[in-house]
Design an enzyme around this catalytic site. Sequence first.
Site, PDB file in Angstrom:
ATOM      1  N   LYS B  89       0.773  -1.323  -0.094  1.00 48.26           N
ATOM      2  CA  LYS B  89      -0.011  -0.124  -0.144  1.00 48.26           C
ATOM      3  C   LYS B  89       0.809   1.329   0.021  1.00 48.26           C
ATOM      4  O   LYS B  89       0.579   2.188  -0.887  1.00 48.26           O
ATOM      5  CB  LYS B  89      -0.823   0.220   1.231  1.00 48.26           C
ATOM      6  CG  LYS B  89      -2.019   1.028   1.103  1.00 48.26           C
ATOM      7  CD  LYS B  89      -3.268   0.686   2.061  1.00 48.26           C
ATOM      8  CE  LYS B  89      -2.944  -0.027   3.365  1.00 48.26           C
ATOM      9  NZ  LYS B  89      -2.415   0.648   4.339  1.00 48.26           N
ATOM     10  N   THR B  91       4.128   1.369  -1.101  1.00 48.49           N
ATOM     11  CA  THR B  91       4.776   1.297  -2.245  1.00 48.49           C
ATOM     12  C   THR B  91       3.694   2.053  -3.291  1.00 48.49           C
ATOM     13  O   THR B  91       4.213   2.936  -4.165  1.00 48.49           O
ATOM     14  CB  THR B  91       4.847   0.036  -2.712  1.00 48.49           C
ATOM     15  OG1 THR B  91       5.820  -0.624  -1.473  1.00 48.49           O
ATOM     16  CG2 THR B  91       5.959   0.064  -3.885  1.00 48.49           C
ATOM     17  N   ALA B 343      -3.635   0.842  12.409  1.00 47.73           N
ATOM     18  CA  ALA B 343      -5.034   0.932  12.008  1.00 47.73           C
ATOM     19  C   ALA B 343      -5.859  -0.321  12.771  1.00 47.73           C
ATOM     20  O   ALA B 343      -7.079  -0.167  12.427  1.00 47.73           O
ATOM     21  CB  ALA B 343      -5.163   0.962  10.596  1.00 47.73           C
ATOM     22  N   PHE B 371      -3.989  -0.760   6.932  1.00 46.53           N
ATOM     23  CA  PHE B 371      -4.575  -1.932   6.545  1.00 46.53           C
ATOM     24  C   PHE B 371      -5.838  -1.892   5.616  1.00 46.53           C
ATOM     25  O   PHE B 371      -5.802  -0.945   4.666  1.00 46.53           O
ATOM     26  CB  PHE B 371      -4.938  -2.527   8.027  1.00 46.53           C
ATOM     27  CG  PHE B 371      -3.914  -2.989   8.799  1.00 46.53           C
ATOM     28  CD1 PHE B 371      -2.900  -3.493   8.379  1.00 46.53           C
ATOM     29  CD2 PHE B 371      -3.695  -2.356  10.218  1.00 46.53           C
ATOM     30  CE1 PHE B 371      -1.686  -3.714   9.287  1.00 46.53           C
ATOM     31  CE2 PHE B 371      -2.901  -2.777  11.037  1.00 46.53           C
ATOM     32  CZ  PHE B 371      -1.791  -3.423  10.476  1.00 46.53           C
ATOM     33  N   PHE B 459       3.022  -8.319  -9.224  1.00 43.52           N
ATOM     34  CA  PHE B 459       4.228  -8.976  -8.896  1.00 43.52           C
ATOM     35  C   PHE B 459       4.851  -9.866 -10.398  1.00 43.52           C
ATOM     36  O   PHE B 459       4.039  -9.933 -10.990  1.00 43.52           O
ATOM     37  CB  PHE B 459       3.956  -9.948  -7.672  1.00 43.52           C
ATOM     38  CG  PHE B 459       3.820  -9.722  -6.677  1.00 43.52           C
ATOM     39  CD1 PHE B 459       3.512  -8.191  -6.353  1.00 43.52           C
ATOM     40  CD2 PHE B 459       3.497 -10.571  -5.591  1.00 43.52           C
ATOM     41  CE1 PHE B 459       3.023  -7.951  -5.078  1.00 43.52           C
ATOM     42  CE2 PHE B 459       3.046 -10.170  -4.178  1.00 43.52           C
ATOM     43  CZ  PHE B 459       3.063  -8.539  -4.024  1.00 43.52           C
TER      44      PHE B 459
END
Lengths: 635, 635
Positions: B89, B91, B343, B371, B459
Amino acid sequence: MDTVARPFSPTVLQRRTPVPSDLDIAQAATLKPIGQVAAELGLREDELELYGPTKAKVRLEVLERLRDRPDGRYIDVTAITPTPLGEGKTTTTVGLSQALGAHLGQRVATCIRQPSQGPTFGIKGGAAGGGYSQVIPMEDFNLHLTGDIHAITAAHNLCAAAIDARILHEAGASDEQLFERIFPKGKSGRKFPRSLQLRCAKLGVTKGNPEDFTPEERRCVCRLDLDPAALTWRRVLDTSDRFLRGVTVGLGEEEQGFARTTGFDIAVASEIMAVLALATSLQDMRHRLGAMVVGLNRKGEAVTAEDLGVAGAMTVLMKDALKPTLMQTLEGTPVFVHAGPFANIAHGNSSILADRIALKLADYVITESGFGADMGMEKFFDIKCRVSGLVPDAVVLVATVRALKMHGGGPKVVAGKPLDAVYVEENLELLRQGLPNLLHHIRIARKFGIPVVVAVNGFATDSPAELDLVRRASLESGAEDAVVCQNWALGGEGALDLAKAVMRVCDRPSNFRFLYDLDEPIKQKIETIAREIYGADGVDYSPEAEARIEAYTRLGYDRLPICMAKTHLSLSHDPTLKGAPTGFRIPVRDIRASVGAGFLYPLLGKMATMPGLPTRPGFYDVDIELETGRVVGLF
Amino acid sequence: MDTVARPFSPTVLQRRTPVPSDLDIAQAATLKPIGQVAAELGLREDELELYGPTKAKVRLEVLERLRDRPDGRYIDVTAITPTPLGEGKTTTTVGLSQALGAHLGQRVATCIRQPSQGPTFGIKGGAAGGGYSQVIPMEDFNLHLTGDIHAITAAHNLCAAAIDARILHEAGASDEQLFERIFPKGKSGRKFPRSLQLRCAKLGVTKGNPEDFTPEERRCVCRLDLDPAALTWRRVLDTSDRFLRGVTVGLGEEEQGFARTTGFDIAVASEIMAVLALATSLQDMRHRLGAMVVGLNRKGEAVTAEDLGVAGAMTVLMKDALKPTLMQTLEGTPVFVHAGPFANIAHGNSSILADRIALKLADYVITESGFGADMGMEKFFDIKCRVSGLVPDAVVLVATVRALKMHGGGPKVVAGKPLDAVYVEENLELLRQGLPNLLHHIRIARKFGIPVVVAVNGFATDSPAELDLVRRASLESGAEDAVVCQNWALGGEGALDLAKAVMRVCDRPSNFRFLYDLDEPIKQKIETIAREIYGADGVDYSPEAEARIEAYTRLGYDRLPICMAKTHLSLSHDPTLKGAPTGFRIPVRDIRASVGAGFLYPLLGKMATMPGLPTRPGFYDVDIELETGRVVGLF
């Protein structure tokens, strides 16, 4: 490449009478941009890391650049045995610097410690000096500054967490499981960081690849086997929290069966603080942090932070803290603020690195050691100068009529309560009876071969006859000079006589020597300090202390210097014995080892390592003005 | 006076293949002086406080200067229910910013939280993003930064020390003694600081001079009469120290009879952290710190930090922490780092002040919530936006094929252990079974009337068919757009499609609404979140929770919003329930009140508020290179 310093431009004091509160003076002050302070001292811009406009960290690379420059004069400021109010040692340190730098045209640098936030919000208040001799901005100085103490807290408690977690995890894992976890397989074989390499080397396991370890080697490398009863590493906080003096940890549901009793110390009592002050380079700090002993294993062998694998991370947490912080006095002279150990429960001196940088940049370096000459100054010489190799040129010994009257038998002086009349009226007899304390401190300094200038911090209520009596007694007892200072009220102008006396004395040869040799047995070193410095008849050891001496001698720690943990309120171990007591013996209750910092510290009687808060702590008055955001109530 | 921003000059990435470690990328990066980053954003030099060359605090005065400037677009980045590895997140947040600022010529600012040092040295590692989408310098980001969390620790524990010391002192003093201590006589009458004035006002004691108080007034003002069994204020440390989860304090000799069981939380769980993130000005922070409830007195009435006289000092300790820290991304776009609540156990959002400053300076502000959308995003809307009054324009929902496969029934994902083959090979069926989790999160965001863009963090092992499946499912389920991001490997260039989608979506009208009204009873608010956000059938309350609801309603805290303390690893309270579970009821074990921060937080099942260390914590690899001083092993 060398750099030519910018010409020094003093900040002109706008003095008022009566002298306003410390905070009012500090907040009304004119601040030079810290970059200008640095440039005037001969620091290059790329050697600074600004922390806002008025403080900066100084990079250690400066020492490399100025390697070949001769050192300036090195002056330690100490004091007689103080009252609980303090006798104005920092005020004198700052005033002397202001006189030298802003009035006598000398290149001067001041080196002092960062105060702990515990006392700032508890009983004592701030520690930036006072009146017209202060380090500014005093809010920054007394609060987080550049975060060094917080870094110590973080590093210290990471080590503590590592200890308890490791005991728990070792209990629940087989040797092979431990090995698999400690040496996990990565893409290019098993991880083998420096800490584990150092542990293997210590254990004589020299194989370069963990894969090749025998089962016995796997076990002995991975199982620290810490003895919960022999752990000496506690936790720390920079808060005066007496309820943390004794705690049981591990009462959570998932830690059942591993609860143990321990406690918290004030962060400045951390061994890491002592390491910070005594480290001579980043590499040296890395080594010292690794050498810190956290306890013993079940065989009685020392277990270190290196063994826990945590010394590298602690170094990373401490890497910025190792750079001294540059600030300024009210008259614009430069001040290095670095490290902050207490001089009763720790060695009580600012850092070697700050002093070294200052000595390369200035002609006069004024460094302050904590409490009296029996405390911070003795440790300055026997511990700090021994590590640094630096040789001091003079000692300034601060005395007050008030404290000498107390030593002469005056009523108890208590912080926050009004002073008895004897302290604000002329009373030559009481003063005369207190002089032995001053004379004893002069003798202590002279034992180290260093000339002494007595600085009488004059109060408005002191009479000329009283001040004269102190001066004359000092000169008769071996002080090179003795002068009255008015720098609290006047700034540097009030310390001109002191500054001139210090300059004269620094030109005379000194004959510096340590009090004891490191080769002497532990007991002999302790007894030398007790007799020669404190004036004791001898030393008595508890059975615990005897056992420690035996253990530390066996472990090879007997060649370390001694850092006595003693009350600062008496030359003896008993805070009620004022003056220059005789006919007492020093009780050594226990001895602890700070192997990373590099000293043993005997505990003389009860020594609290965590202050408490009174019913109405100092924090009650601290607040912000809602309209302006200005801080009020710090003192 | 307004300032024209300097033209933005992007930092050009020097990308390598394969992508090096995060630390290697970060240390090889080119850093703009932070003053340049600030100037490009339109900040004036006098609005900055430099902390070294690469980070600076931003003064709140900028808000006054830019008061009349319209706000930029406000985009929240959230995620699906993550694996324990996290789904990138931060990133994505950074990559999106880099794309907007360094490639599409938009004025962009990123707002993220400061990470806790606990996980950094424990299990999780750093939190600066990853690959070619990072905040730099990553060492500073992951370590002390500008000291905000340390300030929280200091302020929080000062309050804790004040509580226990006060109980001890009240027990040993008569009413009259307490009065004399709390209101000491000074030169101009008895001290009467703001905190005591506020306490008197609360108690209806309106006399301006304490001297005039009746004995009963003296007693009720000075005696807090705290009930040791009803204290809710614990202590904190920013260290993962599981042995501090449950502790007994007060075991020192001088505290005998006052021992009590309590515990430590990780510092980012402190209510002060929540206050920092939700405060709208220094004055507002002062008020909130004073309103924090530390426990009840023996009559069952709330006792606050104001009553203890410590709120002003806490504000002074926190005054610099209130200024956001400016850093930069690898491509030179500006990043505000501020506050760092988790969070799950806290509200999980960076600060209102950082967002407000960013919105005045930039056309696009990318703020990250912690999160999943059920956690940080719900709290972002219902707590943070309610306080700030700011209305978001779009939500970016980060998803990964890996996490969706886990939700589809894939094997457990464990940090530090190799991934199962299903996660690195195409498996459309497993992925399809996991999609309901993604679709549920899209629905959550849409409940608030905000358009959603799904960002699939791609990925190298994801197949085109897998990525396409996620995209199509997102679009079919109400997402405005869905794009694949490659910014971990490519930096901003890999998030161009996402950036363009976000720009398009921001131009469409949104229809923001809160999930619940504050006027609803506590239970109704909890049940609305449980049903509408988590998909639960209902809520069960423990007797403790029922009692708290009754007490909080009586004390007037029932109009506060709700901050659920729930696992982030499931939409439900049970971390093992993956996907989009149904047919479950939420157990509320207890409810606590953060009155200063301004919310109630129900605890759903067991929630650890202090992480632990594994057998081989992350710190094992962290060290300095002895030759260069370079940090190694941070990740």
